[in-house]
Enzyme design. Structure first.
Site, PDB file in Angstrom:
ATOM      1  CB  ALA A  68      41.088  36.695  31.028  1.00 49.46           C
ATOM      2  N   GLY A 107      37.204  36.824  34.296  1.00 49.38           N
ATOM      3  CA  GLY A 107      36.587  35.737  33.340  1.00 49.38           C
ATOM      4  C   GLY A 107      36.091  34.501  34.363  1.00 49.38           C
ATOM      5  CD  GLU A 110      33.560  38.025  31.984  1.00 51.24           C
ATOM      6  OE1 GLU A 110      34.723  37.872  31.875  1.00 51.24           O
ATOM      7  OE2 GLU A 110      32.922  38.713  31.207  1.00 51.24           O
ATOM      8  CD  GLU A 130      36.706  41.550  34.382  1.00 51.25           C
ATOM      9  OE1 GLU A 130      36.426  41.997  35.194  1.00 51.25           O
ATOM     10  OE2 GLU A 130      36.382  40.401  33.889  1.00 51.25           O
TER      11      GLU A 130
HETATM   12  C1  3H9 Z   1      39.681  39.079  32.732  1.00 52.85           C
HETATM   13  O1  3H9 Z   1      39.285  38.127  33.271  1.00 52.85           O
HETATM   14  C2  3H9 Z   1      39.217  39.728  31.382  1.00 52.85           C
HETATM   15  C3  3H9 Z   1      37.779  38.937  30.937  1.00 52.85           C
HETATM   16  O2  3H9 Z   1      36.611  39.632  31.469  1.00 52.85           O
HETATM   17  C4  3H9 Z   1      37.622  38.816  29.463  1.00 52.85           C
HETATM   18  C5  3H9 Z   1      38.447  38.017  28.634  1.00 52.85           C
HETATM   19  C6  3H9 Z   1      37.851  37.881  27.318  1.00 52.85           C
HETATM   20  N1  3H9 Z   1      46.424  35.702  35.041  1.00 52.85           N
HETATM   21  O3  3H9 Z   1      48.363  38.296  43.136  1.00 52.85           O
HETATM   22  P1  3H9 Z   1      49.432  37.044  43.693  1.00 52.85           P
HETATM   23  C7  3H9 Z   1      49.448  35.414  38.719  1.00 52.85           C
HETATM   24  S1  3H9 Z   1      41.026  39.911  33.342  1.00 52.85           S
HETATM   25  C8  3H9 Z   1      47.573  35.593  34.968  1.00 52.85           C
HETATM   26  O4  3H9 Z   1      50.602  37.442  44.013  1.00 52.85           O
HETATM   27  P2  3H9 Z   1      47.338  36.599  45.925  1.00 52.85           P
HETATM   28  C9  3H9 Z   1      50.517  36.509  39.649  1.00 52.85           C
HETATM   29  O5  3H9 Z   1      50.738  37.443  38.566  1.00 52.85           O
HETATM   30  C10 3H9 Z   1      41.286  39.302  34.686  1.00 52.85           C
HETATM   31  N2  3H9 Z   1      48.524  35.357  36.062  1.00 52.85           N
HETATM   32  O6  3H9 Z   1      48.601  36.034  44.835  1.00 52.85           O
HETATM   33  C11 3H9 Z   1      51.358  35.701  40.583  1.00 52.85           C
HETATM   34  O7  3H9 Z   1      52.463  35.202  39.737  1.00 52.85           O
HETATM   35  P3  3H9 Z   1      53.671  35.148  40.316  1.00 52.85           P
HETATM   36  C12 3H9 Z   1      40.446  39.696  35.780  1.00 52.85           C
HETATM   37  C13 3H9 Z   1      47.730  35.650  37.346  1.00 52.85           C
HETATM   38  O8  3H9 Z   1      47.058  35.387  46.478  1.00 52.85           O
HETATM   39  C14 3H9 Z   1      50.503  34.570  40.939  1.00 52.85           C
HETATM   40  O9  3H9 Z   1      49.591  34.491  39.950  1.00 52.85           O
HETATM   41  N3  3H9 Z   1      41.049  39.215  37.132  1.00 52.85           N
HETATM   42  C15 3H9 Z   1      46.433  36.060  37.345  1.00 52.85           C
HETATM   43  O10 3H9 Z   1      47.936  37.697  46.753  1.00 52.85           O
HETATM   44  C16 3H9 Z   1      49.772  34.839  42.210  1.00 52.85           C
HETATM   45  O11 3H9 Z   1      49.172  36.204  42.257  1.00 52.85           O
HETATM   46  C17 3H9 Z   1      41.854  39.717  37.983  1.00 52.85           C
HETATM   47  O12 3H9 Z   1      41.958  41.102  37.677  1.00 52.85           O
HETATM   48  C18 3H9 Z   1      45.768  36.092  35.912  1.00 52.85           C
HETATM   49  N4  3H9 Z   1      44.409  36.445  35.922  1.00 52.85           N
HETATM   50  O13 3H9 Z   1      46.176  37.001  45.135  1.00 52.85           O
HETATM   51  C19 3H9 Z   1      42.276  39.123  39.110  1.00 52.85           C
HETATM   52  N5  3H9 Z   1      46.237  36.446  38.619  1.00 52.85           N
HETATM   53  O14 3H9 Z   1      53.786  34.174  41.082  1.00 52.85           O
HETATM   54  C20 3H9 Z   1      43.706  39.285  39.291  1.00 52.85           C
HETATM   55  C21 3H9 Z   1      47.335  36.165  39.349  1.00 52.85           C
HETATM   56  O15 3H9 Z   1      54.670  34.708  38.782  1.00 52.85           O
HETATM   57  N6  3H9 Z   1      44.346  38.347  40.272  1.00 52.85           N
HETATM   58  N7  3H9 Z   1      48.331  35.761  38.490  1.00 52.85           N
HETATM   59  O16 3H9 Z   1      54.195  36.477  40.630  1.00 52.85           O
HETATM   60  C22 3H9 Z   1      44.424  39.156  41.556  1.00 52.85           C
HETATM   61  O17 3H9 Z   1      43.554  39.772  42.065  1.00 52.85           O
HETATM   62  C23 3H9 Z   1      45.193  38.351  42.671  1.00 52.85           C
HETATM   63  O18 3H9 Z   1      46.101  37.574  41.871  1.00 52.85           O
HETATM   64  C24 3H9 Z   1      44.622  36.910  43.472  1.00 52.85           C
HETATM   65  C25 3H9 Z   1      45.404  36.103  44.170  1.00 52.85           C
HETATM   66  C26 3H9 Z   1      43.297  37.523  44.393  1.00 52.85           C
HETATM   67  C27 3H9 Z   1      43.702  36.064  42.426  1.00 52.85           C
END
Ligand code: 3H9
Length: 707
Positions: A68, A107, A110, A130
């Site tokens: 998400a 998400g 999901e 999450e």
């Molecule tokens: C969810 O899904 C809830 C659902 O179950 C239910 C909904 C109803 N959103 O980490 P990085 C940005 S909760 C927005 O440096 P990497 C991040 O801020 C979500 N932005 O890169 C950064 O921005 P900036 C569950 C996001 O290659 C840029 O992307 N998912 C999101 O080292 C690059 O990120 C998670 O918890 C996001 N979801 O790692 C996963 N994700 O360049 C969260 C990233 O402006 N994300 N950004 O600073 C991660 O774990 C890592 O970002 C990922 C990439 C492994 C994907």
């Protein structure tokens, strides 16, 4: 259906009889409102398109979907909601396939679980993280995952937040196949064609029954997970809700389970823990946004020198070796060098014993380690980290030597935790190449690295420090020069507040308990015992001559040190550690010493509740942090939060001291400080920044936006 969404959403085009929906929202295809809208529209249109026989979902760029859009949390929701989109995907009358590469998280996973078939590339990482954001999978994840892989495996995935490789996901039953190659679209199309050739139709996760067929066993697994959560994840809000949602998956029909999940998800979404954890997520990604990185590129980093083979030097060497870089360690003589090498080897031997690395990996890392007893061995190092005794004269002598041997352009770093980096740099002819790299102990484990920028440090040197941190997988925070930089400077002040409470009537055991109750893994006196009281004692003696006589000085810690009670390593400190115990027990003799000190200082002890202790401790921390910000030592409040979260055990779900201050209100913090100032105006001087913000109704977060 070939339109491409300019706003960054999803776009669809047909490849023969397969409708390819590409999720295209850089950088990680997070499921923003635009993406959800485009995805829903494409799925909807496909239902009535006679030329579409199957639907393939694929991510543009390096990832499928990272989840998400975290930036939308806490804002008014925009339709369509993700759970509805997932239900719509699952309800499709035509088979839907998801091809997963890179992140398929939260998400994102999901969405894939709502598809009818899943194929993964080797690069895929699947997970439901999450819980790390104070949430639960809220788009059907808590209902579909147990139906596919069973209660125990689903709970493990959701409670740990861990990522699974494609192989592990196949074994668990989360994906149907692994595809060769690295092009998701090609692999996805081939897999979908194969399914069509086999006449495969929709196959819905909601209808899967085998994994939860033994209801009693599944309920027992949920109960065991619930007990485990109560024991190990105490204080966290969402884990128990995850268990509750999985219980609903076992006991309730699918649609009812989804409603239960939704209600629990909304409770988590509204919780202060979610706000704190999401703040921490973004704060950690902000720290690299510094002025120097806009104008300069890092220098080459192929060989690293470490001066000093003590605990710090060895830990730094391990951290560098772990990152695949060679290290040359310099010590005074053969015996000291041998001890340094042994410390490094000991870390790896332990990791082998615990099964964390193989013997070959250990040997590979040790093969990159060399030692020397002359500085000349550092003449080809790209970056040299000094980690010798914390004494200015010793450091000046080392830097004079480094200046002599280092090649032009080599970066010279000091690992000092307090001393003046500008003065250290003055021992060289090239202060532009000098900076502080303040590692935290144990350096191979702790995530935090303060990158200390001196008056003359060149932007390129700073960029190189941040690049080293990136390679070592550390969280780098930029700090200016002052006594203790960001973390230790603030720590000294709230530790002083704790010492004053101890003299005024709270026992060290009460203070530790109150601080643990706030969420820290240990209190300040347990921490002091672990770190060793002698280090702080040496610092206090060093500062004795320059101490402000108007400031109260609590002598209790000195009384313990004078007896040689330095903490765990000497068997007693604030606590007793009989027979090498790691868990301390309260010591009546320490209480007697405290009593005697109170009498000597003429203090009549008074009671402190846990709340009193927490408020004073936090107020001292927040006030000094405001000073640190005011002086420009830290660039932004969220950097201070990251320092405390990754270096000092501040509870992550509270977001860090600045976020916490905002959440309780700066006017309350200021009122507390003004109240305490009536007892001791010299110590409790409100920071000008705190006053300015509180009196203008602003918060620290407003400065993050401005930074
Ligand atoms: C969810 O899904 C809830 C659902 O179950 C239910 C909904 C109803 N959103 O980490 P990085 C940005 S909760 C927005 O440096 P990497 C991040 O801020 C979500 N932005 O890169 C950064 O921005 P900036 C569950 C996001 O290659 C840029 O992307 N998912 C999101 O080292 C690059 O990120 C998670 O918890 C996001 N979801 O790692 C996963 N994700 O360049 C969260 C990233 O402006 N994300 N950004 O600073 C991660 O774990 C890592 O970002 C990922 C990439 C492994 C994907």
């Amino acid at each position: 259906m070939t339109d491409k969404s300019p706003a960054g959403g999803a776009h669809a085009r047909r490849d023969e009889d397969i409708l390819v929906i590409t999720l295209d929202h850089p950088p990680v295809n997070a499921l923003s409102a635009d993406v959800r809208r485009d995805l829903a529209a494409a799925i909807d249109a496909a239902q009535s398109d006679p030329q579409t026989r199957a639907i393939l979902m694929v991510g543009a760029g390096k990832n499928f979907i990272a989840g998400a859009d975290i930036r939308e949390f806490g804002k008014p929701p925009k339709p369509p909601a993700l759970p509805d989109v997932c239900n719509q995907i699952e309800a499709s009358s035509k088979p839907v396939v998801a091809v997963l590469h890179g992140a398929a998280l939260g998400g994102g996973l999901e969405v894939a679980l709502a598809a009818h078939y899943r194929v993964a590339l080797a690069s895929a990482k699947l997970g439901l993280p999450e819980v790390n954001l104070g949430l639960l999978p809220g788009a059907g994840g808590t209902q579909r995952t147990p139906r596919l892989i069973g209660a125990r495996a689903a709970l493990d995935l959701m409670l740990s937040g861990k990522h699974l490789s494609a192989d592990a996901a196949l074994k668990a039953g989360l994906v149907d196949a692994i595809a060769e190659g690295d092009d998701a679209l090609t692999a996805g199309l081939a897999y979908t064609r194969q399914l069509l050739a086999q006449g495969a139709g929709p196959r819905r996760s909601r209808d899967a029954t085998a994994a939860l067929a033994d209801k009693a066993a599944a309920l027992a697994e949920a109960a065991a997970a619930g007990a485990q959560v109560a024991k190990t994840l105490r204080g966290l809000y969402s884990p128990a809700k995850i268990v509750e949602a999985v219980r609903a998956a076992i006991e309730q029909p699918f649609d009812e389970g989804l409603r239960t999940e939704r209600a629990l998800f909304l409770q988590c979404l509204d919780s202060p823990q979610r706000a704190g954890l999401v703040h921490a997520f973004f704060a950690e990604r902000e720290t690299t946004k510094i002025p120097e990185l806009k104008e300069a590129r890092p220098r080459r980093l192929e060989k690293i020198g470490v001066v000093g083979g003590g605990t710090m030097g060895a830990g730094i060497a391990v951290s560098v070796l772990d990152a695949g870089l060679p290290v040359v360690m310099v010590e005074q003589d053969d015996a000291a060098l041998e001890r340094g090498r042994a410390r490094v080897a000991q870390v790896y031997d332990l990791l082998v014993k615990k099964g964390r690395i193989t013997v070959d990996e250990r040997d590979g890392r040790m093969a990159r380690f060399t030692g020397a007893t002359t500085y000349d061995a550092l003449d080809d190092a790209d970056l040299i980290i000094e980690a010798v005794f914390e004494d200015m004269d010793v450091k000046l002598a080392v830097f004079a030597q480094l200046d002599r041997v280092a090649k032009p352009g080599a970066v010279l770093a000091t690992n000092t935790s307090y001393l003046d980096v500008n003065r250290i740099a003055s021992a060289t002819r090239g202060p532009a190449d000098v900076l502080g790299l303040h590692f935290f102990s144990p350096a191979n484990i702790m995530k935090l690295l303060e990158v200390v920028v001196g008056n003359h440090t060149a932007p390129e040197t700073v960029a190189t420090g941040f690049e080293l941190a990136r390679r070592l997988r550390k969280t780098a925070v930029r700090a200016g020069v002052c006594d203790g930089f960001i973390g230790n400077r603030i720590l000294a002040v709230h530790r002083q507040a704790a010492d004053m409470m101890m003299e005024d009537g709270a026992s060290p055991y009460d203070i530790d308990a109150a601080v643990r109750e706030f969420g820290y893994p240990m209190g300040p006196y347990q921490m002091a015992d672990l770190a060793g009281g002698d280090i702080g004692w040496a610092t206090r003696k060093r500062r004795a001559a320059t101490r402000d006589p108007a400031l109260r000085y609590v002598q209790i810690p000195d009384r313990l040190c004078e007896r040689g009670w330095f903490g765990q390593k000497t068997g007693r400190g604030f606590y007793l550690y009989p027979d090498g115990a790691r868990q301390g027990t309260p010591d009546p003799e320490v209480l007697a010493i405290i009593d005697a000190e109170r009498q000597r200082a003429g203090v009549a002890p008074r009671p402190f509740t846990h709340e009193d202790i927490q408020r004073r401790y936090l107020a001292a921390m927040i006030n000094e942090a405001a000073n640190v910000l005011h002086e420009g030592i830290a660039l932004r409040p969220s950097d201070v939060d990251v320092v405390f979260l990754s270096g000092y055990g501040f509870p992550r779900y509270r977001g860090g001291p600045m976020h916490y201050a905002d959440s309780v209100g700066l006017d309350r913090v200021l009122a507390d400080i003004r109240g305490y100032a009536k007892e001791d105006a010299a110590f409790w001087k409100p920071s000008p920044l705190l006053v300015q913000l509180a009196e203008s109704g602003r918060d620290f977060a407003s400065l993050n936006q401005a930074a």
